[in-house]
Motif scaffolding. Structure first.
Motif, PDB file in Angstrom:
ATOM      1  N   LEU A 121      18.770 -46.332 -11.727  1.00  0.00           N
ATOM      2  CA  LEU A 121      18.861 -47.227 -10.581  1.00  0.00           C
ATOM      3  C   LEU A 121      17.466 -47.565 -10.064  1.00  0.00           C
ATOM      4  N   ARG A 122      17.203 -48.854  -9.860  1.00  0.00           N
ATOM      5  CA  ARG A 122      15.931 -49.306  -9.295  1.00  0.00           C
ATOM      6  C   ARG A 122      16.224 -50.319  -8.198  1.00  0.00           C
ATOM      7  N   SER A 146      21.475 -40.240  -6.353  1.00  0.00           N
ATOM      8  CA  SER A 146      20.213 -39.612  -5.933  1.00  0.00           C
ATOM      9  C   SER A 146      19.068 -40.612  -6.026  1.00  0.00           C
ATOM     10  N   ILE A 147      18.358 -40.802  -4.920  1.00  0.00           N
ATOM     11  CA  ILE A 147      17.099 -41.536  -4.944  1.00  0.00           C
ATOM     12  C   ILE A 147      15.995 -40.509  -5.149  1.00  0.00           C
ATOM     13  N   MET A 158      12.308 -48.121  -4.879  1.00  0.00           N
ATOM     14  CA  MET A 158      13.035 -46.857  -5.012  1.00  0.00           C
ATOM     15  C   MET A 158      13.621 -46.754  -6.424  1.00  0.00           C
ATOM     16  N   GLU A 159      13.575 -45.570  -6.970  1.00  0.00           N
ATOM     17  CA  GLU A 159      14.212 -45.312  -8.255  1.00  0.00           C
ATOM     18  C   GLU A 159      15.062 -44.059  -8.146  1.00  0.00           C
ATOM     19  N   GLY A 160      16.143 -44.047  -8.858  1.00  0.00           N
ATOM     20  CA  GLY A 160      17.028 -42.893  -8.801  1.00  0.00           C
ATOM     21  C   GLY A 160      18.057 -42.938  -9.895  1.00  0.00           C
ATOM     22  N   GLU A 176      18.547 -53.127  -9.717  1.00  0.00           N
ATOM     23  CA  GLU A 176      18.737 -53.018 -11.158  1.00  0.00           C
ATOM     24  C   GLU A 176      19.571 -51.766 -11.426  1.00  0.00           C
ATOM     25  N   TYR A 177      20.693 -51.950 -12.096  1.00  0.00           N
ATOM     26  CA  TYR A 177      21.639 -50.871 -12.353  1.00  0.00           C
ATOM     27  C   TYR A 177      21.899 -50.829 -13.857  1.00  0.00           C
TER      28      TYR A 177
END
Length: 400
Positions: A194-195, A242-243, A261-263, A298-299
């Motif tokens: 995840l972004r 989770s981030i 953020m990325e997670g 972005e997923y």
């Protein structure tokens, strides 16, 4: 497994164990990152050759190895897989054979996994007259970045083989040497990258009213995602959002324009997997718009969930209890919210990860995987070899 076969396996292991340990140490001391495993692949290829076995490279650029061993008796095709890539971490174990490659370490124990499979390949290739069916040994690249299984599939590694069972093997410091852990049903979760980029308006930190602060908005999104997981979704169905990284700003008195953020997202339910990108995008974009900012999401699904069926679970459970005794075989009570790209092989047959205990009396062996100080007991290597052999010789047992 007949007693004479079991004794023959033990004899073969004792003959080659020192060489397999040496192989493991060579792999450990020269770790390579995902998609860069040329030297590791070459070492595996040459080690197989030294035992009179001809593996074949999986990819055109000579990464990954496949070896097929046909038994003399009829039976099913079984795939046996180990991964080989390392992590971008600086090793601090100070082992005599610690990593020589700065900033790269086998902190997930893929050197051990490769040793289990190498030893089993050698032993089982010497017992073809007693083997049923076909064994496909896969030394797979790029598990850590979830690209290796898809790469191997695209290269045709299982084309025309029609396997019934596919097993992945992994050393685990959560279990003592001599033990095996299995999980039926929901085994390892789907993994999503995840972004999220929040685009605001920067300015002076003393005049927040003249800015659109992306950090404040990002903080709202982080908390909103946790509320989404807790309130939008049924609590009995596993879900993790989770981030793990937030990057924004460089100066103490300047409000930045952007926050990144990325997670990761982890789940098992396929229907939930279809809903999550919609929910997450709506929450992120709505939160940003409420404060006058924009947001990009972005997923990316990195791998599906691994679901272990009753048939393959019972097959493995039966084989391991015969080999090690029921007291050494554990049924994991909970699913693992970590992901494993081996799940991409699910369309080819029934899949399972087998966890082989590596913990011993050194406190460092109790550290978790992906810790740069973790060590693994080499006493687990013959256990791993025996476990793979047990699965191989269980082939056809029910019909005899």
């Amino acid at each position: 497994m007949p007693n004479e076969v079991e004794q023959a396996i033990q004899n073969e292991i004792s003959q080659i164990l020192s060489e397999i340990i040496s192989f493991r140490r060579k792999v450990h001391s020269a770790p390579e990152l995902s998609l860069q495993e040329w030297e590791t692949s070459r070492l595996i290829h040459e080690t197989l050759q030294s035992f009179g076995l001809m593996g074949e490279y999986i990819t055109p650029d000579k990464r990954g190895i496949r070896l097929i061993v046909d038994g003399n008796l009829p039976g099913d095709t079984i795939v046996l897989r180990a991964d080989m890539d390392a992590l971008p971490m600086q090793e601090i174990t100070q082992l005599p054979f610690c990593s020589k490659n700065a900033g790269v370490m086998h902190a997930c124990g893929h050197d051990m996994n490769s040793a289990f499979l190498m030893g089993a390949a050698v032993v089982l290739s010497r017992m073809r007259e007693k083997l049923r069916g076909r064994l496909v040994f896969l030394f797979q690249c790029a598990e850590e970045n979830f690209l290796g299984a898809k790469e191997a599939i695209a290269a045709g590694v299982l084309d025309g083989l029609n396997p019934r069972y596919l097993f992945a093997f992994h050393g685990n410091p959560g279990f003592k040497v001599g033990t095996i852990a299995l999980r039926c049903g929901q085994a390892m979760s789907a993994g999503v990258k995840l972004r999220i980029v929040v685009k605001g308006q920067g300015g002076h930190g003393g005049f927040p009213n003249s800015t659109t602060d992306p950090i404040t908005i990002a903080a709202q999104i982080v908390m909103g995602l946790q509320t989404l997981a807790a309130r939008k979704h049924h609590p009995s169905d596993p879900l993790v959002i989770s981030i793990c990284s937030i990057q924004s700003g460089t100066v103490f008195n300047v409000t930045p324009a952007d926050a990144v953020m990325e997670g990761t997202v982890r789940y098992f339910n396929e229907r939930l997997g279809e809903q999550l990108p919609v929910w997450i995008k709506r929450l992120c974009e709505g939160t940003a718009q409420a404060y006058g900012a924009n947001c990009e999401v972005e997923y990316e699904l990195m791998c599906p969930a691994m679901i272990t069926g009753d048939e393959i679970f019972n097959y493995a459970d039966r084989a391991f209890k015969k080999e090690f005794g029921s007291e050494c075989v554990f049924h994991a009570p909970q699913p693992v919210m970590g992901s494993e790209d081996f799940a991409w092989f699910s369309p080819f047959g029934q899949v399972m990860q087998v966890r082989i205990g590596t913990q011993f009396d050194d406190p460092r062996s109790k550290l978790p995987l992906h810790n740069n100080g973790v060590v693994f007991s080499e006493d687990a290597i013959p256990i791993g070899i025996r476990a793979i052999c047990a699965l191989a010789f269980e082939n056809g047992e029910a019909s005899q």
